[in-house]
Design a protein around this motif. Structure first.
Motif, short mmCIF file in Angstrom:
data_model
loop_
_atom_site.label_atom_id
_atom_site.label_comp_id
_atom_site.label_asym_id
_atom_site.label_seq_id
_atom_site.Cartn_x
_atom_site.Cartn_y
_atom_site.Cartn_z
N ALA A 1 35.45 7.99 7.66
CA ALA A 1 34.01 8.06 7.53
C ALA A 1 33.40 8.60 8.82
N GLU A 2 32.15 9.06 8.75
CA GLU A 2 31.47 9.50 9.95
C GLU A 2 31.48 8.37 10.98
N PRO A 3 31.63 8.69 12.27
CA PRO A 3 31.78 7.65 13.30
C PRO A 3 30.73 6.54 13.23
N ALA A 4 29.46 6.90 13.05
CA ALA A 4 28.41 5.87 13.00
C ALA A 4 28.58 4.98 11.79
N THR A 5 28.93 5.58 10.65
CA THR A 5 29.17 4.80 9.43
C THR A 5 30.38 3.90 9.60
N ARG A 6 31.44 4.45 10.17
CA ARG A 6 32.65 3.67 10.38
C ARG A 6 32.38 2.45 11.26
N GLU A 7 31.68 2.66 12.37
CA GLU A 7 31.40 1.55 13.28
C GLU A 7 30.53 0.49 12.62
N HIS A 8 29.55 0.93 11.85
CA HIS A 8 28.69 -0.02 11.15
C HIS A 8 29.49 -0.86 10.16
N LEU A 9 30.35 -0.21 9.40
CA LEU A 9 31.13 -0.93 8.39
C LEU A 9 32.15 -1.87 9.03
N LEU A 10 32.80 -1.41 10.09
CA LEU A 10 33.78 -2.26 10.76
C LEU A 10 33.14 -3.52 11.33
N ALA A 11 31.89 -3.39 11.71
CA ALA A 11 31.19 -4.54 12.30
C ALA A 11 30.53 -5.43 11.26
N SER A 12 30.32 -4.92 10.04
CA SER A 12 29.47 -5.66 9.11
C SER A 12 30.11 -6.06 7.79
N ILE A 13 31.17 -5.38 7.34
CA ILE A 13 31.70 -5.74 6.02
C ILE A 13 32.26 -7.17 6.03
N ASP A 14 32.10 -7.81 4.91
CA ASP A 14 32.56 -9.19 4.76
C ASP A 14 34.06 -9.18 4.50
N LEU A 15 34.83 -9.80 5.38
CA LEU A 15 36.29 -9.78 5.27
C LEU A 15 36.79 -10.93 4.39
N VAL A 16 36.31 -10.93 3.16
CA VAL A 16 36.73 -11.94 2.19
C VAL A 16 38.15 -11.62 1.74
N PRO A 17 39.09 -12.55 1.84
CA PRO A 17 40.47 -12.27 1.41
C PRO A 17 40.60 -12.24 -0.11
N ARG A 18 41.43 -11.31 -0.59
CA ARG A 18 41.76 -11.27 -2.01
C ARG A 18 43.09 -11.94 -2.28
N THR A 19 43.96 -11.94 -1.29
CA THR A 19 45.25 -12.63 -1.39
C THR A 19 45.54 -13.24 -0.02
N GLU A 20 46.63 -13.95 0.09
CA GLU A 20 47.01 -14.55 1.37
C GLU A 20 47.42 -13.51 2.40
N HIS A 21 47.63 -12.27 1.96
CA HIS A 21 48.04 -11.20 2.86
C HIS A 21 46.87 -10.35 3.33
N SER A 22 45.67 -10.60 2.84
CA SER A 22 44.50 -9.79 3.18
C SER A 22 44.11 -9.96 4.65
N ILE A 23 43.59 -8.89 5.23
CA ILE A 23 43.08 -8.94 6.60
C ILE A 23 41.79 -9.76 6.64
N THR A 24 41.73 -10.70 7.57
CA THR A 24 40.51 -11.49 7.75
C THR A 24 40.03 -11.44 9.20
N ASP A 25 40.80 -10.79 10.05
CA ASP A 25 40.46 -10.69 11.47
C ASP A 25 39.89 -9.29 11.76
N ARG A 26 38.70 -9.25 12.32
CA ARG A 26 38.03 -7.97 12.54
C ARG A 26 38.75 -7.10 13.57
N ASP A 27 39.31 -7.71 14.60
CA ASP A 27 40.05 -6.93 15.59
C ASP A 27 41.30 -6.30 14.98
#
Length: 252
Positions: free
Chosen positions: A147-173
């Protein structure tokens, strides 16, 4: 007439072959791959350059597909529509790999499935019109990464990291680390992060100016193959993405 038809056929053959070299190729490489004398390949390539169907970089001495091909592809794509333009490429991808293929676009903070072709032995659960999370899917990770850099940064900082399985990413870093890795390697993968028992790989569909158009993926149940097995299909997946880049209309 026969000679002209032969010349046209050879030129079209070279044009098709240029599509196999998205980073460009020298006249010698093209001549060798086509089995033509260098002089013949050189003459035909320069004719394609003069008509805009090919482009030449004098510094790298590389030929690549020209703007005229892109323009014609856009006209066809707009006429057929986004889904119609995608269908043949996805069908070919599924036929060549035996796995399900999916095309998706970025839709606010999720991915939107545009088209899919189920594999011969398994039906995937997403359908055109379905939306899904970016952080758990290979499609979403690719869309995030390109995605465009500004869009990417916004999404990385704001999307809700709700897990779908036990293997889903929940850590923003960790998500940021993976997205950086996707940009470096050019593809994303996931194993049971989005759905239990499923793996997938995805690559970006980029315009000639490297603008993100969509993402295309292959998905399979783990009883058929795993993430490593799907990675063997990355060459076919990248060829499909290159085809789609020429055929899909740019979303505005």
């Amino acid at each position: 007439m026969t000679e002209k038809s032969g010349t046209v056929g050879k030129a079209l053959g070279l044009l098709t072959m240029l599509g196999e070299y998205p980073q460009g190729a020298t006249a010698g490489q093209i001549a060798e791959a086509a089995g033509y004398p260098f002089s013949t390949a050189y003459r035909l390539l320069n004719t394609l350059v003069k008509t805009g169907f090919a482009a030449y970089d004098p510094q790298e001495k590389h030929y690549r597909l020209g703007l005229r091909i892109y323009q014609l592809g856009q006209k066809v794509a707009h006429h057929r529509g986004f889904e119609g333009a995608a269908r043949p490429a996805l069908q070919h991808l599924t036929e060549s790999t035996g796995e399900s293929s999916i095309l998706a676009v970025l839709d606010d903070d999720q991915f939107l499935t545009v088209h899919k072709v189920d594999g011969p032995q398994f039906r995937i659960t997403t359908d055109p019109g379905d939306r899904g999370p970016l952080h758990t899917s290979s499609l979403g990770k690719v869309l995030l990464a390109y995605a465009e850099p500004a869009t990417r940064e916004h999404l990385l900082a704001s999307i809700d990291l709700v897990p779908r399985t036990e293997h889903s990413i929940t850590d923003r870093d960790e998500l940021r680390r993976q997205i950086d890795e996707v940009r470096q390697q050019g593809w994303a993968g996931q194993s049971e992060e989005n759905d239990v028992g499923m793996a997938a790989v995805a690559v970006p569909v980029l315009s000639a100016s490297h603008r993100l158009i969509a993402a295309v993926s292959l998905a399979a149940p783990l009883f058929r193959t795993d993430l490593e097995g799907l990675q063997h299909h990355l060459p076919e997946l990248r060829r499909a993405a290159a085809t789609l880049a020429l055929e899909l209309p740019i979303r505005t």
